[in-house]
Write a protein that holds these residues in place. Sequence first.
Motif, mmCIF file in Angstrom:
data_model
loop_
_atom_site.group_PDB
_atom_site.id
_atom_site.type_symbol
_atom_site.label_atom_id
_atom_site.label_comp_id
_atom_site.label_asym_id
_atom_site.label_seq_id
_atom_site.Cartn_x
_atom_site.Cartn_y
_atom_site.Cartn_z
ATOM 1 N N PRO A 208 -47.116 7.748 125.938
ATOM 2 C CA PRO A 208 -48.342 6.728 125.672
ATOM 3 C C PRO A 208 -49.102 6.640 127.159
ATOM 4 O O PRO A 208 -50.174 6.208 127.180
ATOM 5 C CB PRO A 208 -47.538 5.706 125.561
ATOM 6 C CG PRO A 208 -46.155 5.992 124.831
ATOM 7 C CD PRO A 208 -45.915 7.248 125.479
ATOM 8 N N VAL B 249 -58.731 0.307 114.409
ATOM 9 C CA VAL B 249 -59.618 1.093 115.674
ATOM 10 C C VAL B 249 -60.803 0.394 116.060
ATOM 11 O O VAL B 249 -61.470 -0.097 115.287
ATOM 12 C CB VAL B 249 -59.883 2.402 115.104
ATOM 13 C CG1 VAL B 249 -60.653 3.328 116.112
ATOM 14 C CG2 VAL B 249 -58.851 3.303 114.546
ATOM 15 N N ALA C 22 -55.631 10.731 120.375
ATOM 16 C CA ALA C 22 -56.671 10.265 119.520
ATOM 17 C C ALA C 22 -57.353 11.218 118.756
ATOM 18 O O ALA C 22 -57.038 12.079 118.013
ATOM 19 C CB ALA C 22 -57.732 9.301 120.115
ATOM 20 N N GLY D 30 -57.466 7.311 114.098
ATOM 21 C CA GLY D 30 -58.076 7.755 115.200
ATOM 22 C C GLY D 30 -59.208 8.591 115.112
ATOM 23 O O GLY D 30 -60.357 8.647 115.410
ATOM 24 N N SER E 171 -46.902 -3.242 112.997
ATOM 25 C CA SER E 171 -47.123 -1.950 113.522
ATOM 26 C C SER E 171 -48.262 -1.010 112.835
ATOM 27 O O SER E 171 -48.763 -0.103 113.314
ATOM 28 C CB SER E 171 -45.863 -1.388 113.804
ATOM 29 O OG SER E 171 -45.146 -1.102 112.734
ATOM 30 N N TYR F 128 -55.373 14.910 118.375
ATOM 31 C CA TYR F 128 -54.198 14.828 117.861
ATOM 32 C C TYR F 128 -54.042 16.064 117.103
ATOM 33 O O TYR F 128 -53.134 16.782 117.418
ATOM 34 C CB TYR F 128 -53.795 13.592 117.221
ATOM 35 C CG TYR F 128 -52.650 13.978 116.507
ATOM 36 C CD1 TYR F 128 -51.333 13.879 117.304
ATOM 37 C CD2 TYR F 128 -52.315 14.404 115.378
ATOM 38 C CE1 TYR F 128 -50.229 14.436 116.649
ATOM 39 C CE2 TYR F 128 -51.116 14.679 114.521
ATOM 40 C CZ TYR F 128 -50.132 14.680 115.321
ATOM 41 O OH TYR F 128 -48.681 14.983 114.692
ATOM 42 N N SER G 239 -50.081 10.414 118.409
ATOM 43 C CA SER G 239 -51.513 10.539 117.841
ATOM 44 C C SER G 239 -52.466 9.390 118.540
ATOM 45 O O SER G 239 -53.557 9.390 118.419
ATOM 46 C CB SER G 239 -51.550 10.091 116.366
ATOM 47 O OG SER G 239 -50.885 9.058 115.935
ATOM 48 N N SER G 240 -51.993 8.353 118.993
ATOM 49 C CA SER G 240 -52.735 7.294 119.683
ATOM 50 C C SER G 240 -53.404 7.849 120.763
ATOM 51 O O SER G 240 -54.397 7.766 121.263
ATOM 52 C CB SER G 240 -52.029 6.008 119.875
ATOM 53 O OG SER G 240 -51.537 5.407 118.565
ATOM 54 N N VAL G 241 -52.316 8.314 121.655
ATOM 55 C CA VAL G 241 -52.770 8.739 123.135
ATOM 56 C C VAL G 241 -53.654 9.846 123.234
ATOM 57 O O VAL G 241 -54.527 9.987 123.768
ATOM 58 C CB VAL G 241 -51.644 8.953 124.095
ATOM 59 C CG1 VAL G 241 -50.591 9.919 123.696
ATOM 60 C CG2 VAL G 241 -52.005 9.125 125.467
ATOM 61 N N ASN H 253 -51.627 0.268 113.849
ATOM 62 C CA ASN H 253 -52.035 1.813 114.037
ATOM 63 C C ASN H 253 -53.132 2.024 113.121
ATOM 64 O O ASN H 253 -54.052 3.013 113.429
ATOM 65 C CB ASN H 253 -50.750 2.660 113.118
ATOM 66 C CG ASN H 253 -51.025 4.018 112.971
ATOM 67 O OD1 ASN H 253 -50.903 4.763 113.941
ATOM 68 N ND2 ASN H 253 -51.452 4.551 111.950
ATOM 69 N N ASN H 254 -53.516 1.393 112.089
ATOM 70 C CA ASN H 254 -54.779 1.421 111.255
ATOM 71 C C ASN H 254 -56.143 0.826 112.053
ATOM 72 O O ASN H 254 -57.246 0.867 111.168
ATOM 73 C CB ASN H 254 -54.594 1.051 109.972
ATOM 74 C CG ASN H 254 -53.662 2.051 109.145
ATOM 75 O OD1 ASN H 254 -52.950 3.008 109.682
ATOM 76 N ND2 ASN H 254 -53.167 1.454 108.032
#
Length: 418
Positions: A209, A121, A376, A91, A114, A379, A372-374, A118-119
């Motif tokens: 999340p 975007v 972005a 991200g 998964s 992070y 790291s997703s939330v 994750n990879n």
Amino acid sequence: MKTKLSLIALATLLAAGGANAALLRIACGSTGGELELCKTSVNEWAKKTGNEVLVVTPPNDSNERLALYQQILGSGSDKIDILQIDVVWPGLLASHLVDLKPYSKGAEKEHFPSMIANNTVNGKLMAMPWFTDAGLLYYRKDLLEKYNLKPPVTWDDMAAEAKKIQDGERAAGNDKMWGYVWQGRAYEGLTCDAVEWVSSYGGGNIVEPNGKVSINNPQAIKAIDSAAKWVGTISPKAVLNYGEEEARGVFQSGNSVFMRNWPYAWALSQKDESPVKGKVGVMALPKGGANGRNAAALGGWQLAVSKYSKNAKLAADLVMYLTSPEVQKMRAVSNGYNPTIASLYKDPDVLKANPFMGDLFSTFTSAVARPSSVTASKYNQVSNQFWNATHDVLSGNSNATDALGRLDASLKHMGPWK
Ligand code: GLC
């Protein structure tokens, strides 16, 4: 005249290794045996395709490497074609990377979904998974046996066993003996260790999340305060400056009962020259109390192609080769790197070299992702604040109630996260 010029041009091209030869630069890792292993596979590809590849070595600490990548990519430089990127960065770096979908020919379908998610975007495949990581507890089988102890269930069990064996071994003459070594330096590695403690006590995941900042809670406070008690008792004070390799150095030389580390430490501990060869057990990290759970942080590295590369197609070809089942198998068998391709966890050669990959399969598939997703693009700032707050408590400059209270306010200020 015309003929002469083109002859010179042809000679130059041939000297460079063939009409289509190119020079690629790849930044891979250098922890343990990583660099040599990267060079081996890269050279195989170079030989096969008639190209030249230079392997550059970035800093070991993940966050320092990120800073360097951001500097290089931020300037639009074509100096690095392929980058090994951490599982928490897609991200953060997406705007500088090439979509690999047009080059992958569907190979991503063999990898854990998964990790591909994750990879990905905004629908683009920004990196191919190369190896996955989960935090593990290494222990000295021989010492636990000698003291009639079973592998620990909770962190408190671990600390009690560590103390008992440390005291016993010191009394028997090894004054260098410690109970537990881990990653306590103020860096991304500490974020991983502390995410594990907090999650094992049911203390959530810093920023959830749904965007809620959750870190200021009694279970998280308990988790971090408990870890702080290890420093100077079962762990050397120097642990506050340990990364993965420092912890491995102590454990592998025979001077610690337990160690928290990633899978790469297994193969190295089993080499002929290792003083602890044949004496090491690997298990899931302990639970945070009787009602807690085993929690391993999800780590791992991906390969991505820089948008500024002049040879993106060729670079993508090298990425596809390096992440292929063939190369992942070789890396697992020779150096214990966990594949990202599910079928390799059933491969007899992989399991023979790394029994823990079969025994602890669910540890790998249920590892806890950092937030790291939330968070972005922010992070790294969030992680930086979390590891500093944790480090303050570990080094006795604060208690967890105060440190996590301040962190909570600061993270809320940095949000909103949804
Ligand atoms: C390992 C993990 C990576 C993590 C790093 C922290 O390399 O694979 O995800 O960020 O350790 O030190």
